[in-house]
Each structure stands twice: as structure tokens, then as C-alpha cells.
Design an enzyme around this catalytic site. Structure first.
Site, short mmCIF file in Angstrom:
data_model
loop_
_atom_site.label_atom_id
_atom_site.label_comp_id
_atom_site.label_asym_id
_atom_site.label_seq_id
_atom_site.Cartn_x
_atom_site.Cartn_y
_atom_site.Cartn_z
N MET A 87 0.83 -1.21 0.00
CA MET A 87 0.00 0.00 0.00
C MET A 87 0.86 1.25 0.00
SD MET A 87 -3.12 -0.47 -0.38
CE MET A 87 -3.49 1.24 -0.13
N ARG A 109 10.71 0.26 8.30
CA ARG A 109 11.22 -0.38 9.51
C ARG A 109 12.74 -0.51 9.43
NH1 ARG A 109 12.76 -5.11 7.63
NH2 ARG A 109 11.65 -5.76 5.76
N HIS A 229 -8.85 -12.93 0.98
CA HIS A 229 -7.73 -12.04 0.69
C HIS A 229 -6.52 -12.85 0.20
CE1 HIS A 229 -9.96 -9.02 3.02
NE2 HIS A 229 -9.20 -8.13 2.41
N LYS A 233 -1.78 -11.82 3.65
CA LYS A 233 -2.48 -11.10 4.72
C LYS A 233 -2.29 -11.80 6.06
CE LYS A 233 -6.80 -8.78 5.86
NZ LYS A 233 -6.08 -7.54 6.22
P1 NAD Z 1 2.97 -4.71 3.53
O1 NAD Z 1 3.53 -5.75 4.42
O2 NAD Z 1 3.20 -4.83 2.07
O3 NAD Z 1 3.50 -3.25 3.98
C1 NAD Z 1 3.73 -2.87 5.30
C2 NAD Z 1 5.01 -2.06 5.32
O4 NAD Z 1 5.18 -1.47 6.60
C3 NAD Z 1 6.25 -2.94 5.05
O5 NAD Z 1 7.02 -2.36 4.00
C4 NAD Z 1 6.99 -2.91 6.37
O6 NAD Z 1 8.39 -3.01 6.24
C5 NAD Z 1 6.57 -1.54 6.90
N1 NAD Z 1 6.79 -1.39 8.33
C6 NAD Z 1 6.65 -2.31 9.33
N2 NAD Z 1 7.00 -1.76 10.50
C7 NAD Z 1 7.33 -0.48 10.26
C8 NAD Z 1 7.76 0.60 11.07
N3 NAD Z 1 7.92 0.47 12.40
N4 NAD Z 1 8.02 1.80 10.48
C9 NAD Z 1 7.87 1.96 9.15
N5 NAD Z 1 7.47 0.96 8.33
C10 NAD Z 1 7.20 -0.24 8.88
O7 NAD Z 1 1.41 -4.66 3.86
P2 NAD Z 1 0.25 -3.94 3.02
O8 NAD Z 1 -0.43 -4.92 2.16
O9 NAD Z 1 0.74 -2.66 2.43
O10 NAD Z 1 -0.78 -3.63 4.21
C11 NAD Z 1 -0.39 -2.87 5.33
C12 NAD Z 1 -1.58 -2.75 6.29
O11 NAD Z 1 -2.64 -2.05 5.66
C13 NAD Z 1 -2.18 -4.11 6.70
O12 NAD Z 1 -2.61 -4.01 8.05
C14 NAD Z 1 -3.38 -4.27 5.79
O13 NAD Z 1 -4.38 -5.10 6.31
C15 NAD Z 1 -3.83 -2.83 5.70
N6 NAD Z 1 -4.62 -2.47 4.51
C16 NAD Z 1 -5.64 -1.59 4.72
C17 NAD Z 1 -6.39 -1.13 3.65
C18 NAD Z 1 -7.44 -0.09 3.91
O14 NAD Z 1 -8.18 0.29 2.99
N7 NAD Z 1 -7.54 0.42 5.13
C19 NAD Z 1 -6.12 -1.59 2.36
C20 NAD Z 1 -5.06 -2.51 2.18
C21 NAD Z 1 -4.31 -2.93 3.27
#
Ligand code: NAD
Length: 358
Positions: A87, A109, A229, A233
Site C-alpha cells: 500500500m 522499519r 484475501h 495477509k
Molecule cells: P505490507 O507488508 O506490504 O506493507 C507494510 C510495510 O510497513 C512494510 O514495508 C513494512 O516493512 C513496513 N513497516 C513495518 N514496521 C514499520 C515501522 N515500524 N516503520 C515503518 N514501516 C514499517 O502490507 P500492506 O499490504 O501494504 O498492508 C499494510 C496494512 O494495511 C495491513 O494491516 C493491511 O491489512 C492494511 N490495509 C488496509 C487497507 C485499507 O483500505 N484500510 C487496504 C489494504 C491494506
């Protein structure tokens, strides 16, 4: 909104050596306001000395005042935490190309391979001259709004930084437990926080519809929610499935916590009247499918939403960013952002809106 287009401005300057936002950069204190108040291009200026432009930068005001001041500052300064995630990258690209927004930084991170990379390049755009950092505190000082799609532990830490600085926070992360949600609620007393388990217009519409249908149909209609999903996930049921459950429970004047049946396995006995059941599927690259089933003797109503691309979430996040800039502290939902009318009994959050069930 009549804010000037500045998101692309940095691309007009020659690519610059990426700035690294590091904690140790705090020592020349003058640099932080410089980062905070300038555009991406201004941030690319290498010298940490007190240049004249910094005279306009005053020390960061108290949280509420800061939000008010920020609204009048033209383009909204936005940071992305978790910028290398699925995202995060999509959002970054959208923000860079959006009118009225200037990207001021992004974090990942510790140990991430993306650290030090140029944010523009990470998003497949022209270099911005800002590198991916692992120091979110600098970002919260620099931005008007930070967007967070990371994980619950990281998001709670980010919310505490938002509370300290008054910076608005848009949270897309899902999978919070009740303690973490309470922590977000406390942070929202000092900063505007948009918390949305699903930022798509369609799903938020679905929530409204589900609530209404649940209100109309009596408890002879069993409610079951199925979601699917992609295989990566990590939380289940999805935040969106839970938010749909919340909507259905609200429609029935109930609390989901009391009537949710999140898992069935083995000899579970007959279905208990009035419960709301969940079923979770995982596989492949499914972006997100949700179906709410209302089942009665002899007939069934099914309401489905299918997400074909993550872009729908990024678009919702972008809307939330523009909406959240300059708002008063409080915990807001996508209903607030999208301006949906809320007919349900008000609860929990400081602005009276209902938090989505992340
Ligand atoms: P992802 O694993 O691809 O991305 C998460 C990112 O966060 C990773 O790059 C990771 O390294 C980074 N991260 C982890 N800890 C961190 C920190 N302390 N500081 C900075 N970065 C850090 O996951 P994703 O598919 O992008 O989804 C992320 C979250 O968003 C999940 O909880 C997912 O369920 C949620 N999501 C929500 C929606 C929405 O519409 N609200 C849509 C899609 C995904």
C-alpha cells in the site's frame, strides 16, 4: 480546494542527493524547522545552516494550534510510514502526482532494504531528493499529515508521535486488539486521526447498506460474513469483515463483541440465533472480497464487494489526507471523510462517529 499544485515541483529541479532524515540530524536544531516548513525541493537543500528562508519557520506550536496553522499553509505536507509496502508504494505514487500535496518524507522499519532509497524512485517516479528513513519522529515534525499502512505495533507508536506533535494521522493498518484501539483513542484526543479498515468508497457504501438491511430484517435472518484475501495477509478476519459485522450489529442495536462467532471448528452445535458468523479464506493475489449473507427459511440476500486493485484504497487514503489536514483532534472514520449521513446511534468516538472495526 484551492491549494497550489506542488507535488511535482521537486521533479523540476535536477535530481539531488537524497536527504537522510536521521535522529542525529536533530543537533543542528535549525534543520528540523527547515524540513518541516519547506517543500520537498526546499528539503533537498543540503546546508543545515540558518538560511534566511528559515526565518519564517517558527517553533512547532501546541497540537491544536498547529493543526489550525497548517490548514492555511497551501499544499498539504504529507509523509508515508511503511512507504515500501504494497500500500505504501502505491500511495506514494498517487501522492506524488496529486494536486495540493507535497510529499515530505517516508519511513520504513529498521533493516528494510528500502532505507536510503529515493522516495520518488521507490514509487517509480522521478527522484524527489528525499531518501527513505527509519526515523518517524522527523517525519511527524515535518508533515501536516502522515499516512500509515504498516502493522498494529508500529501504528500505535506512530499515533503517539501524532499526539506529541499534533500532526494528523491517517491509519489504514488493520488487526488492532482492544488495548491498541484504546491507545489510538487516547492519541486522538491530541491529534486528528482517521481510522479506516477499508478506505474504498464501495466498502463504505456497503457498510451503510448492511446496517440498513440488518435494521429492516428481524433476527429470523441469520447474518454470516465471508471474506477472501491474498496469501500474504496476516490478520483474520479482515478489518473490513469486522467492520461489516459492526455495521450489521449496529443495525440490530447490538454490540458485535457480544454476538460475533469468529471461528467454527469441530462439533460446534447448531447455530445460535442472533449471532454473526465469520468465515475467512486466503489465497493467491486476491485484493479483497467481502460478502454479507442474510439467510432466512426459503430465501437469502447476499451483498458483495470485490476489490480489483489496491488503487481504490490509495484513492480513499488520498481523500482522507486532504480531509484530515487542519482538522481538530478526534477519532474519525471514512464516514466522516466521505460525508455519509450517520443514522445509527452515536458511540465511542470524540466526534460522535463510529470507529470502524479494525
Ligand atoms: P505490507 O507488508 O506490504 O506493507 C507494510 C510495510 O510497513 C512494510 O514495508 C513494512 O516493512 C513496513 N513497516 C513495518 N514496521 C514499520 C515501522 N515500524 N516503520 C515503518 N514501516 C514499517 O502490507 P500492506 O499490504 O501494504 O498492508 C499494510 C496494512 O494495511 C495491513 O494491516 C493491511 O491489512 C492494511 N490495509 C488496509 C487497507 C485499507 O483500505 N484500510 C487496504 C489494504 C491494506
Amino acid at each position: 480546494m484551492t491549494v497550489k499544485k506542488s507535488g511535482r515541483a521537486p521533479a523540476k529541479t535536477p535530481p539531488k542527493k537524497p536527504i537522510h532524515l536521521k535522529s542525529k540530524d536533530k543537533s543542528p536544531k535549525i534543520e528540523r524547522p527547515g524540513i518541516a516548513k519547506g517543500t520537498s525541493a526546499a528539503k533537498a537543500a543540503p546546508a543545515p545552516k540558518p538560511a534566511p528562508v528559515l526565518k519564517t519557520a517558527s517553533p512547532k506550536p501546541a497540537p491544536i494550534a498547529a493543526a489550525k496553522v497548517k490548514k492555511t499553509n497551501g499544499a498539504v505536507k504529507v509523509g508515508v510510514v511503511g512507504c515500501a509496502g504494497r500500500m505504501g508504494q502505491m500511495l506514494l505514487k498517487m501522492l506524488i502526482n496529486a494536486a495540493g500535496i507535497v510529499v515530505v518524507g517516508g519511513t520504513e522499519r529498521r533493516g528494510s532494504a528500502a532505507l536510503g532509497q529515493d522516495l520518488g524512485a521507490l514509487a517509480g517516479a522521478e527522484p524527489l531528493g528525499i531518501s527513505v528513513s527509519d526515523d518517524p519522529s522527523m517525519l511527524f515534525d515535518a508533515a501536516d499529515v502522515v499516512v500509515d499502512f504498516t502493522n498494529p505495533t508500529a501504528t500505535v507508536q506512530h499515533a503517539q508521535m501524532a499526539a506529541k506533535t499534533g500532526c494528523a494521522l491517517v491509519i489504514g493498518t488493520t488487526g488492532f486488539d482492544s488495548d491498541q484501539l484504546a491507545s489510538l483513542g487516547r492519541a486522538a484526543q491530541r491529534a486528528p486521526i482517521v481510522l479506516a479498515a477499508n478506505m474504498s468508497l464501495g466498502v463504505n457504501l456497503l457498510q451503510q447498506v448492511v446496517e440498513e438491511v440488518a435494521r429492516i430484517l428481524d433476527s429470523d435472518w441469520d447474518i454470516e460474513i465471508i471474506e477472501m484475501h491474498h496469501k500474504h495477509k496476516v490478520d483474520a478476519p479482515s478489518g473490513t469483515a469486522l467492520s461489516l459485522g459492526e455495521a450489521a450489529a449496529r443495525g440490530r442495536g447490538q454490540s458485535l463483541r457480544r454476538i460475533a462467532r469468529r471461528i467454527r471448528d469441530g462439533q460446534v452445535g447448531p447455530r445460535i440465533k442472533g449471532e454473526i458468523g465469520f468465515a475467512t479464506l486466503r489465497g493467491g493475489d486476491v485484493v479483497g472480497d467481502h460478502t454479507v449473507i442474510f439467510a432466512a427459511e426459503g430465501e437469502r440476500v447476499e451483498i458483495t464487494h470485490r476489490a480489483a486493485s489496491r488503487e481504490i484504497f490509495a484513492r480513499g487514503a488520498l481523500k482522507s489526507v486532504l480531509w484530515a489536514a487542519g482538522k481538530r483532534p478526534g477519532l474519525y472514520s471514512m464516514r466522516d471523510v466521505l460525508g455519509f449521513s450517520v443514522q445509527a446511534p452515536q458511540s465511542a468516538t470524540s466526534n460522535g462517529s463510529t470507529p470502524q472495526g479494525v
